[in-house]
Write a protein that holds these residues in place. Sequence first.
Motif, PDB file in Angstrom:
ATOM      1  N   PHE A   1      10.386  49.337 -19.563  1.00  0.00           N
ATOM      2  CA  PHE A   1      10.463  50.059 -20.826  1.00  0.00           C
ATOM      3  C   PHE A   1       9.797  49.265 -21.953  1.00  0.00           C
ATOM      4  O   PHE A   1       8.951  49.797 -22.688  1.00  0.00           O
ATOM      5  CB  PHE A   1      11.933  50.335 -21.168  1.00  0.00           C
ATOM      6  CG  PHE A   1      12.147  50.926 -22.534  1.00  0.00           C
ATOM      7  CD1 PHE A   1      11.891  52.270 -22.768  1.00  0.00           C
ATOM      8  CD2 PHE A   1      12.605  50.139 -23.584  1.00  0.00           C
ATOM      9  CE1 PHE A   1      12.086  52.824 -24.034  1.00  0.00           C
ATOM     10  CE2 PHE A   1      12.806  50.682 -24.847  1.00  0.00           C
ATOM     11  CZ  PHE A   1      12.539  52.027 -25.072  1.00  0.00           C
ATOM     12  N   LEU A   2      10.153  47.999 -22.073  1.00  0.00           N
ATOM     13  CA  LEU A   2       9.641  47.186 -23.183  1.00  0.00           C
ATOM     14  C   LEU A   2       8.180  46.784 -23.012  1.00  0.00           C
ATOM     15  O   LEU A   2       7.420  46.750 -23.989  1.00  0.00           O
ATOM     16  CB  LEU A   2      10.481  45.911 -23.325  1.00  0.00           C
ATOM     17  CG  LEU A   2      11.772  45.982 -24.144  1.00  0.00           C
ATOM     18  CD1 LEU A   2      12.425  44.616 -24.186  1.00  0.00           C
ATOM     19  CD2 LEU A   2      11.529  46.499 -25.559  1.00  0.00           C
TER      20      LEU A   2
ATOM     21  N   PRO B   1       4.641  49.968 -25.159  1.00  0.00           N
ATOM     22  CA  PRO B   1       3.313  49.621 -25.666  1.00  0.00           C
ATOM     23  C   PRO B   1       2.251  50.680 -25.370  1.00  0.00           C
ATOM     24  O   PRO B   1       1.266  50.791 -26.096  1.00  0.00           O
ATOM     25  CB  PRO B   1       2.991  48.299 -24.935  1.00  0.00           C
ATOM     26  CG  PRO B   1       4.318  47.738 -24.583  1.00  0.00           C
ATOM     27  CD  PRO B   1       5.181  48.922 -24.266  1.00  0.00           C
ATOM     28  N   ARG B   2       2.452  51.435 -24.303  1.00  0.00           N
ATOM     29  CA  ARG B   2       1.448  52.432 -23.921  1.00  0.00           C
ATOM     30  C   ARG B   2       1.693  53.793 -24.551  1.00  0.00           C
ATOM     31  O   ARG B   2       0.745  54.527 -24.845  1.00  0.00           O
ATOM     32  CB  ARG B   2       1.450  52.569 -22.389  1.00  0.00           C
ATOM     33  CG  ARG B   2       0.478  53.592 -21.836  1.00  0.00           C
ATOM     34  CD  ARG B   2       0.426  53.534 -20.325  1.00  0.00           C
ATOM     35  NE  ARG B   2       1.727  53.729 -19.729  1.00  0.00           N
ATOM     36  CZ  ARG B   2       2.266  54.926 -19.450  1.00  0.00           C
ATOM     37  NH1 ARG B   2       1.595  56.020 -19.724  1.00  0.00           N
ATOM     38  NH2 ARG B   2       3.439  55.016 -18.879  1.00  0.00           N
TER      39      ARG B   2
ATOM     40  N   GLU C   1      10.553  49.123 -36.696  1.00  0.00           N
ATOM     41  CA  GLU C   1      10.995  49.571 -35.371  1.00  0.00           C
ATOM     42  C   GLU C   1      10.564  48.576 -34.287  1.00  0.00           C
ATOM     43  O   GLU C   1      11.303  48.342 -33.328  1.00  0.00           O
ATOM     44  CB  GLU C   1      10.425  50.956 -35.081  1.00  0.00           C
ATOM     45  CG  GLU C   1      10.914  52.018 -36.048  1.00  0.00           C
ATOM     46  CD  GLU C   1      10.049  53.264 -36.010  1.00  0.00           C
ATOM     47  OE1 GLU C   1       9.240  53.405 -35.068  1.00  0.00           O
ATOM     48  OE2 GLU C   1      10.172  54.106 -36.927  1.00  0.00           O
ATOM     49  N   GLN C   2       9.379  47.996 -34.456  1.00  0.00           N
ATOM     50  CA  GLN C   2       8.924  46.986 -33.497  1.00  0.00           C
ATOM     51  C   GLN C   2       9.901  45.805 -33.462  1.00  0.00           C
ATOM     52  O   GLN C   2      10.230  45.281 -32.404  1.00  0.00           O
ATOM     53  CB  GLN C   2       7.529  46.501 -33.871  1.00  0.00           C
ATOM     54  CG  GLN C   2       6.442  47.563 -33.788  1.00  0.00           C
ATOM     55  CD  GLN C   2       5.133  47.081 -34.379  1.00  0.00           C
ATOM     56  OE1 GLN C   2       4.740  45.920 -34.231  1.00  0.00           O
ATOM     57  NE2 GLN C   2       4.430  47.972 -35.083  1.00  0.00           N
TER      58      GLN C   2
ATOM     59  N   PHE D   1       7.135  41.296 -25.432  1.00  0.00           N
ATOM     60  CA  PHE D   1       7.011  42.598 -26.073  1.00  0.00           C
ATOM     61  C   PHE D   1       6.207  42.492 -27.361  1.00  0.00           C
ATOM     62  O   PHE D   1       5.338  43.335 -27.649  1.00  0.00           O
ATOM     63  CB  PHE D   1       8.397  43.166 -26.365  1.00  0.00           C
ATOM     64  CG  PHE D   1       8.381  44.402 -27.217  1.00  0.00           C
ATOM     65  CD1 PHE D   1       7.887  45.592 -26.717  1.00  0.00           C
ATOM     66  CD2 PHE D   1       8.845  44.362 -28.528  1.00  0.00           C
ATOM     67  CE1 PHE D   1       7.859  46.737 -27.510  1.00  0.00           C
ATOM     68  CE2 PHE D   1       8.825  45.496 -29.326  1.00  0.00           C
ATOM     69  CZ  PHE D   1       8.334  46.687 -28.809  1.00  0.00           C
ATOM     70  N   ALA D   2       6.474  41.462 -28.141  1.00  0.00           N
ATOM     71  CA  ALA D   2       5.726  41.269 -29.381  1.00  0.00           C
ATOM     72  C   ALA D   2       4.234  41.080 -29.105  1.00  0.00           C
ATOM     73  O   ALA D   2       3.382  41.489 -29.897  1.00  0.00           O
ATOM     74  CB  ALA D   2       6.276  40.071 -30.147  1.00  0.00           C
ATOM     75  N   GLU D   3       3.921  40.466 -27.972  1.00  0.00           N
ATOM     76  CA  GLU D   3       2.522  40.269 -27.593  1.00  0.00           C
ATOM     77  C   GLU D   3       1.918  41.541 -26.996  1.00  0.00           C
ATOM     78  O   GLU D   3       0.738  41.834 -27.181  1.00  0.00           O
ATOM     79  CB  GLU D   3       2.405  39.124 -26.588  1.00  0.00           C
ATOM     80  CG  GLU D   3       2.870  37.784 -27.139  1.00  0.00           C
ATOM     81  CD  GLU D   3       2.984  36.715 -26.055  1.00  0.00           C
ATOM     82  OE1 GLU D   3       2.871  37.093 -24.863  1.00  0.00           O
ATOM     83  OE2 GLU D   3       3.187  35.546 -26.389  1.00  0.00           O
ATOM     84  N   ALA D   4       2.744  42.314 -26.252  1.00  0.00           N
ATOM     85  CA  ALA D   4       2.234  43.488 -25.547  1.00  0.00           C
ATOM     86  C   ALA D   4       2.010  44.665 -26.482  1.00  0.00           C
ATOM     87  O   ALA D   4       1.075  45.445 -26.294  1.00  0.00           O
ATOM     88  CB  ALA D   4       3.211  43.900 -24.438  1.00  0.00           C
TER      89      ALA D   4
END
Length: 513
Positions: A315-316, A321-322, A330-331, A370-373
């Motif tokens: 999910f994350l 991301p997609r 929200e991020q 997640f922050a990178e993706a």
Amino acid sequence: MSPRSRRRPPGDAKPPSDEIYAIFNDILRHARELLAVRSPLDAELIVSEILGSWWGRRSDEVGTDADEVVGEALVDHAGRAGTPAALALLTGMAYLGTSRQAAMAEHAALGLMERGVARPGWADRVGMVAAEECYTSRDVYGDQESIVCTYTYGGAERHALIVVVDHNYGGMVRDAWVSSQVEKVLDHCRNDGRDNPLMRFEHLEPGRTRALLETALRTTDGWTDPPVNEGFGSYHAFVRARVRALPPGGRHPAPPVYGRDRRATLAAQFLASDEAEELSDRSAASRCVDRIIDYGCTYDSGRPLRVSPIKCERFLLEWVPRKVLLWPTEQEAMPHVLAAWVRWASRRTGLPEEGVRATLDAVWDATVRFAEAYRDPTEAGLDRELVERLLPDGDLEALPRRAFALPFLNGRHGKVDLTSLNPADPGDRRLLLEFEHPGAPEDHLAEHERLAARLWAGDPPQLWETAQILLDLGYERHEILHRLIEVIDRHGGDADALRGALRALRHDRPPAG
């Protein structure tokens, strides 16, 4: 091979090309192994391996399974060959093939037997299996389960079929194998269910098992490029036949339906819970939990409350991301909302504490990635207002194809300010297309409208995939639009024909110079 040739009656198939003819001869040489075996189980596994050599592939010409096209041509070729190995192969295909292949193979085999071709010793026993018991060895998360079904040939040659069903991929079959060490397999599963708090081993009613596996096989077969384990193709035909050997009558439970009201109620219950109390930005948390629920309902077979390390990571790191447009607040909030959801949903489903801890660990491990993706499209220089107009549904995956379909969203068209138009509205979309094609006749604008509507909705997905391939080949956007319009005009009413024509279009290269 054309769709018409695939509908010919048995014995009237189109002769294969020289290349396919050579492949079929190699297959018949491989089929000689069938003359050396005595066990019907060994024979069925060899035939399944042969059929699996092209399983999952597609015919670019007609957009259908090679299993259908090549398999039926092979039956015709084996009937013409008329050798003992060909008869052995046809005998196996009469049990293991698709319904149409089986009918054709039985017809061809009878013809060879009438001509006096020798049958293999196992021929009378092939497919004569009786199902015994069915079990499931599953994890408590609901990620994956191994279905174990046992069979015998009249009490002899007992064997177990193990089928791996992955619920993180829509409940598809991802792997399968066969073992003659039945008790060893069952003892391993029993011990795992007893000693591992995150595993369960349970008996399954055979009719329900059949319904479950039929659904799982359909899910696998529905993928264009199914993410199965490397050797699965060799077992696909065998699994299909063994599933048919289970008694019918069971029902695979339909996934629960979560309409808009039910989803909203679930979100409200979560936001009012103790687990959500520490979420500081309630507005961002509300939008994030809506996405979590949507993912569970749409992509996890209607199970928003199910949590697991694998599901949370996918999910994350993959889906959000997609697919999802998130604003900065929200991020930042999403991993924290997901962790609170894990605690809340686990309490409602009774997930063991070991499972809760492992899932939370996975969420926090994925947070940095997640922050990178996640790539906010506004960070790439896209205007936020423009992005919002193209993504009223927040479907981030749709951004490039919608921008390709409607690139002119600013400026003026007569007295109309284009920035005031909503590209999701068909009427406003028409004005945007008139601006791009000044003076175009009505029928030409209508063609562009139909194409833009399809690209906006991603219907079918192959439309945008083909456009991207043509861009890579060097075609200009305007020419691509007209090529796609031509295909839609010819095949828009037939989904299969449209997908096939789009695949064929991808092989066209622009003229040099």
